[in-house]
Scaffold this active site. Sequence first.
Site, PDB file in Angstrom:
ATOM      1  N   CYS A 382     -10.340-102.735 -18.306  1.00 45.16           N
ATOM      2  CA  CYS A 382     -10.345-103.967 -17.529  1.00 45.16           C
ATOM      3  C   CYS A 382     -11.177-105.045 -18.228  1.00 45.16           C
ATOM      4  O   CYS A 382     -10.744-105.556 -19.259  1.00 45.16           O
ATOM      5  CB  CYS A 382     -10.790-103.699 -16.095  1.00 45.16           C
ATOM      6  SG  CYS A 382     -10.059-104.889 -14.942  1.00 45.16           S
ATOM      7  N   HIS A 508      -7.149 -99.447 -14.460  1.00 47.38           N
ATOM      8  CA  HIS A 508      -8.260 -98.489 -14.377  1.00 47.38           C
ATOM      9  C   HIS A 508      -7.747 -97.042 -14.402  1.00 47.38           C
ATOM     10  O   HIS A 508      -7.540 -96.443 -13.337  1.00 47.38           O
ATOM     11  CB  HIS A 508      -9.042 -98.717 -13.080  1.00 47.38           C
ATOM     12  CG  HIS A 508      -9.796 -99.995 -13.062  1.00 47.38           C
ATOM     13  ND1 HIS A 508     -11.119-100.094 -13.421  1.00 47.38           N
ATOM     14  CD2 HIS A 508      -9.395-101.253 -12.758  1.00 47.38           C
ATOM     15  CE1 HIS A 508     -11.513-101.351 -13.326  1.00 47.38           C
ATOM     16  NE2 HIS A 508     -10.480-102.069 -12.926  1.00 47.38           N
ATOM     17  N   GLU A 510      -9.288 -94.442 -14.965  1.00 43.46           N
ATOM     18  CA  GLU A 510     -10.284 -93.507 -14.428  1.00 43.46           C
ATOM     19  C   GLU A 510     -10.026 -93.180 -12.955  1.00 43.46           C
ATOM     20  O   GLU A 510     -10.474 -92.147 -12.457  1.00 43.46           O
ATOM     21  CB  GLU A 510     -11.711 -94.054 -14.628  1.00 43.46           C
ATOM     22  CG  GLU A 510     -12.128 -95.228 -13.729  1.00 43.46           C
ATOM     23  CD  GLU A 510     -11.695 -96.600 -14.243  1.00 43.46           C
ATOM     24  OE1 GLU A 510     -10.774 -96.662 -15.075  1.00 43.46           O
ATOM     25  OE2 GLU A 510     -12.282 -97.609 -13.795  1.00 43.46           O
TER      26      GLU A 510
HETATM   27  N1  GLN Z   1     -13.716-109.612 -14.072  1.00 37.80           N
HETATM   28  C1  GLN Z   1     -12.463-109.240 -14.639  1.00 37.80           C
HETATM   29  C2  GLN Z   1     -11.295-109.724 -13.799  1.00 37.80           C
HETATM   30  O1  GLN Z   1     -11.466-109.977 -12.622  1.00 37.80           O
HETATM   31  C3  GLN Z   1     -12.389-107.748 -14.861  1.00 37.80           C
HETATM   32  C4  GLN Z   1     -12.375-106.958 -13.604  1.00 37.80           C
HETATM   33  C5  GLN Z   1     -12.721-105.498 -13.815  1.00 37.80           C
HETATM   34  O2  GLN Z   1     -13.248-105.105 -14.844  1.00 37.80           O
HETATM   35  N2  GLN Z   1     -12.454-104.676 -12.816  1.00 37.80           N
HETATM   36  O3  GLN Z   1     -10.210-109.826 -14.292  1.00 37.80           O
END
Ligand code: GLN
Length: 537
Positions: A382, A508, A510
């Site tokens: 992310c 994600h 994970e």
């Molecule tokens: N802050 C980033 C976004 O909103 C990444 C979000 C995250 O790592 N979950 O796109």
Amino acid sequence: MAKYIFVTGGVTSSLGKGIIAASLAKLLQARGITATIQKFDPYINVDPGTLNPYEHGECYVTEDGAETDLDLGHYERFLNTPTSQANNVTTGRIYQTVINKERAGEFLGKTVQVVPHITDEIKRRMMLLGEAGKFDVVITEIGGTVGDIESTPFIETVRQIQWELPVEDVMVVHLTLIPYLNAAKELKTKPTQHSVRMLSETGVHPDVIVCRTEHPLTDDIKRKIALFCNVKAGNVIESLDASTIYEVPLLMQKEQLDLIVMKKLNITKFNEPDLTKWNVFLTKLKNPKSIVNIGLIGKYIELQDAYKSILESFIHAGAMNEVKVNVVNVHSENITSENVNEKLDGLDGLLVAPGFGNRGIEGKIIAVQYARENKMPFFGICLGMQMAVIEFARNVLGLKQAHSVEMDPNSPDPVINMMEEQKRITMMGGTMRLGSYPCLITENTLAHKIYGTTSINERHRHRYEFNNEYLNAFHEKGMVTSGLNPATGLVEIVELPNHPFFIGVQYHPELKSTVEAPAPLFVYFIEAAKKHATTTA
Ligand code: GLN
């Protein structure tokens, strides 16, 4: 209709109610009984999505895009079945529903009260998952500790349910702590007696007491707890500190928790327990052949719960590769161009963590550069993927001021941009791009090798995305965008082919790693780290 088990906690928080609930569900599942677990949290936030990780640890996202308590992650990792919005309810959500109904005039002029209106709504949600006919047993974990003002309506509702349902359809498991007084060399039962008394005063009586303890309980102590707490002698069981949470189902099996529960709930149809896969995993986990050192680059590293699912995914992937994954926490705020060699040298792989906001950003970008240039296995999740894109833009494309508009709204090269549909949103809670979305993988890429398929679904939690205006520029310099959302073209995966292992994902992975199905990206990342460890040894 399903049978209901409520898990309450006494004496102190952090005793691991979630792990006990998950272990019990696992034991039932191993006997062919379908179980799900839900958590009721006493706080007023509608969900934990707006909570800082320092407050509440990781926010776990379900398939259907609910932002939930991290205990749901344990449920999924243990059971290998998905949870949903219905599996996590907060006091805030209960009140929100009741207040919305009141505004809609649904109470027909009545005074709206905690009992019965709030407790009715709690009851409706507590029973919900059991009514679909999908589960034999619904386990409900009540957050907080018995005696807390906040959880009183939940406990009152458990009382009503215990009173309404036939005795063989509902039971209460109370988890408590038996402290050991070193000076007296004695285990003490008094706090447990008090917490059971407090629970009983509210009209709820536990059927089983699970005692967290650092030392084995003697039969005498068990008998004493049973007598003073008014439960059957065989229904006081010990839960000794374990070396890994994944051992707890076996410890509970030794204590016959599954048998006690099936007897109380009059469940007569069950198999011999089949924990074959679980045991294979545990054997591998406990007998690693070597060790790999993975740098976890994040800004919440002081609090291990903030990266819970990532740490558990490392455990699953480590067992799969028969290595111990030693996670070295590196605070991204402390990484500078001057000290990066010293900080990251000797590691076998780098994972740049998810996150929000500006703090520690430059350190993450420097860490990506180090991994890219030194051919160290790199895995960005992310925000970690977004940092890999920014690093490449700055240092390979030469766009020195490239940034994400999250950190620098005025960047001349916003290589990470706000998603179009996010631009209209003003409310914070539950408004990110959340939950499972499909992703199409390009053949003959690293992602394709890892997943072994061209079509996957992964979970998301973000507002920003790769800016496709820069797509050609990145492709020309060798960054491959190997995963795309089929509907929008949103870049889900980036990778570098001229590198042993360099991959960043907008989603994600994970959140979907379980004991029985470890996330492929983690498995391959650890495999790459293992190779790195042998070649650099
Ligand atoms: N802050 C980033 C976004 O909103 C990444 C979000 C995250 O790592 N979950 O796109």
